[in-house]
Design a protein around this motif. Structure first.
Motif, PDB file in Angstrom:
ATOM      1  N   SER A  69      -9.104  51.564 -81.994  1.00  0.00           N
ATOM      2  CA  SER A  69      -8.997  52.821 -81.244  1.00  0.00           C
ATOM      3  C   SER A  69      -8.568  53.956 -82.168  1.00  0.00           C
ATOM      4  O   SER A  69      -8.015  53.740 -83.242  1.00  0.00           O
ATOM      5  N   ILE A 123       1.673  46.532 -81.351  1.00  0.00           N
ATOM      6  CA  ILE A 123       0.837  46.605 -80.145  1.00  0.00           C
ATOM      7  C   ILE A 123       1.000  45.345 -79.307  1.00  0.00           C
ATOM      8  O   ILE A 123       1.109  45.415 -78.069  1.00  0.00           O
ATOM      9  N   ALA A 128      -6.205  56.144 -81.821  1.00  0.00           N
ATOM     10  CA  ALA A 128      -4.754  56.259 -81.985  1.00  0.00           C
ATOM     11  C   ALA A 128      -4.256  55.315 -83.078  1.00  0.00           C
ATOM     12  O   ALA A 128      -3.391  55.686 -83.883  1.00  0.00           O
ATOM     13  N   VAL A 129      -4.790  54.135 -83.124  1.00  0.00           N
ATOM     14  CA  VAL A 129      -4.389  53.169 -84.150  1.00  0.00           C
ATOM     15  C   VAL A 129      -4.881  53.615 -85.519  1.00  0.00           C
ATOM     16  O   VAL A 129      -4.133  53.573 -86.503  1.00  0.00           O
ATOM     17  N   ILE A 189       1.025  47.228 -75.532  1.00  0.00           N
ATOM     18  CA  ILE A 189       0.349  48.515 -75.381  1.00  0.00           C
ATOM     19  C   ILE A 189      -1.149  48.236 -75.274  1.00  0.00           C
ATOM     20  O   ILE A 189      -1.707  47.516 -76.104  1.00  0.00           O
ATOM     21  N   LEU A 216      -4.057  48.974 -76.363  1.00  0.00           N
ATOM     22  CA  LEU A 216      -4.868  49.620 -77.388  1.00  0.00           C
ATOM     23  C   LEU A 216      -5.646  48.574 -78.162  1.00  0.00           C
ATOM     24  O   LEU A 216      -5.162  47.471 -78.404  1.00  0.00           O
ATOM     25  N   SER A 217      -6.826  48.943 -78.555  1.00  0.00           N
ATOM     26  CA  SER A 217      -7.608  48.103 -79.449  1.00  0.00           C
ATOM     27  C   SER A 217      -7.246  48.452 -80.878  1.00  0.00           C
ATOM     28  O   SER A 217      -6.799  49.567 -81.168  1.00  0.00           O
TER      29      SER A 217
END
Length: 102
Positions: A65, A54, A67-68, A59, A61-62
């Motif tokens: 999140s 990431i 998705a992660v 990207i 994103l946390s």
């Protein structure tokens, strides 16, 4: 019989039989006793891999999140597969030591 033949017959090593079932069972028991530390270490490495990806690819994103969190089991499984393959490649030549030569 000469002295040389006596010495070589006396000093022959006895043939050792390996019980593969017990050896594999002992190895699996060892893994079972250390499942939590091994699993935690692999999970930590998978989180580090994903966090590095990431950060490197920038990207947005946390780490918490969805998705992660969804990707973590896949990365975990891939890491276990890679570790198993690397271990097999390293230990495969030693299997020749346990096979009879003739």
């Amino acid at each position: 019989m000469n002295d040389f033949e006596k010495v070589t017959e006396e000093h022959l090593a006895p043939e050792v039989k390996i019980n593969w079932h017990d050896a594999v069972s002992d190895g699996l028991l060892w893994l079972n006793e250390r499942a939590w530390p091994l699993g935690g270490g692999i999970f930590f490495i998978s989180v580090l891999y994903l966090h590095n990806y990431i950060q490197t690819e920038q990207i947005p994103l946390s780490i918490t999140s969805t998705a992660v969190i969804t990707a973590l089991p896949t990365i975990f499984a891939i890491l276990i597969f890679v570790i198993a393959v690397l271990s097999a490649v390293i230990l495969l030549p030693t299997a020749m030591l346990f096979t009879p030569t003739g």
